[in-house]
Design a protein around this motif. Sequence first.
Motif, PDB file in Angstrom:
ATOM      1  N   LEU A   1      -5.726  -6.625   2.588  1.00 12.37           N
ATOM      2  CA  LEU A   1      -4.604  -7.568   2.565  1.00 12.37           C
ATOM      3  C   LEU A   1      -4.729  -8.555   1.406  1.00 12.37           C
ATOM      4  N   VAL A   2      -5.949  -9.041   1.164  1.00  7.55           N
ATOM      5  CA  VAL A   2      -6.157  -9.986   0.064  1.00  7.55           C
ATOM      6  C   VAL A   2      -5.868  -9.320  -1.277  1.00  7.55           C
ATOM      7  N   ILE A   3      -6.361  -8.096  -1.461  1.00  3.89           N
ATOM      8  CA  ILE A   3      -6.116  -7.373  -2.710  1.00  3.89           C
ATOM      9  C   ILE A   3      -4.622  -7.169  -2.924  1.00  3.89           C
ATOM     10  N   ALA A   4      -3.923  -6.771  -1.855  1.00  4.34           N
ATOM     11  CA  ALA A   4      -2.486  -6.486  -1.968  1.00  4.34           C
ATOM     12  C   ALA A   4      -1.686  -7.740  -2.300  1.00  4.34           C
ATOM     13  N   VAL A   5      -1.928  -8.814  -1.575  1.00  3.97           N
ATOM     14  CA  VAL A   5      -1.159 -10.044  -1.792  1.00  3.97           C
ATOM     15  C   VAL A   5      -1.515 -10.669  -3.141  1.00  3.97           C
TER      16      VAL A   5
END
Length: 459
Positions: A268-272
């Motif tokens: 999620l962190v990578i995507a956002v």
Amino acid sequence: MCGTACDNSLHTTSCNKGFLWFICSVSAMGGLLFGYDWVVIGGAKPFYELYFSISDSPLLQGVAMSTALVGCLIGAMVAGAAADRYGRKPLLTLAAILFTVSAIGTGLFNDFTLFNLARFVGGVGIGVASALSPMYIAEVSPAEIRGRMVSLNQMTIVLGILAAQVVNMLLARDTSVTENQTWNVEWGWRWMFWAETLPAALFLVMSFFIPESPVFLKLKGLIPGSSQKVEGSMLSQQEKGADGVTKKGAGLSELFQHRYGKVLLLGLVIAVFQQWCGTNVIFNYAQEIFTGAGYDVDGMFIDIVITGVANVIFTIVALYTIEKWGRRTLILLGAGGLGLIYLTLGTCYFYEVKGVMMVMLVVAAISVYAMTLGPVTWTLLAEIFPNRIRGVAMATCTFALWVGCCTLTFSFPSMNAALGSSGTFWIYSTICLCAFIFLYRRCPETKGKSLEELEKSIV
């Protein structure tokens, strides 16, 4: 595409490689249309706003820019469960249909509501393609070249972006001439959208000639069939005998179990972060970025194409560095490099620097992004999740990515008005440096490892 020789000799490595490149290229056409559909609106923006008489309405301008993003959210949200139920291939075909319908309808409609409806349909296509294209490529590619093959999807995304930028520049006539401006407002923006129809139709036709993902077939307990051409000598024995693949995919309830908490947070962190790093505002709000740097509308189009060329060149560089330098090195380089560039860019805006210096900084930001966060994000998301939850996990992270894109797109005009370009880019710099710290602590290296090896080491 290889012919019957592939069927008779599954160990013909060159034939398997040719077939692998073919099916990955077809899947990556989803990325091409993703890039074009996402960016084309930036060049059409000054003209359709005049046509629909919304130039003085920030609210309606925001609606027009964000309708496709709402579609992206929905497309990404349903892609994972649908892909696990119906397969990766049918979803790619569906995305192609949505792109085709949207390309025709957006330029055809004279009503603002119908215009936005067509943009919404294209957005659903983007959401589906952005989740499915890299996942399909990762599932059919052997570990030793998987990063390069998944980066092919990013390559087609930036080619789609560049194509949209070039088409916009070629179609937009000299705005200093009244007759040309009238043509731009009446017809120019329509042809910018219609130009997408040809590649969309080609993607639709070619999607019928690729096999289903071997991972999906194993999830359903089916015989691989034509995908044996991919699995034959290209996939390692370890990946072919994956113990982690079961006959039933996972749902959201299983994804959010404690055992997957760390890897889900990382995804999620990578995507956002790929969105909140701020680079994509350059594509969506090019008019504001470059006019703020002292350029008129005609000069803006030229500057946009320059950034598009840099985007393509450094994505090509990424195809070679992603397997040599590794995913972890590149994503840290991206976070740290963008943080420093945006700090400098914000300072230049603060001191009202104009002209070439500003273009150079914007091109530097695009180049760093294209070499690092652009391709590495999709590669990591396609690699870090176990086979059992990959479909729903990719959909969840892609949904989060488009939430990040929506918030970025919505917030930029308000931030730019309230804080100025300097304050806005200083905030993006702070986000990048914070992400650098998190990724330095939590992001593993995944290059050269099979999906099953990664499942055992990360989860």
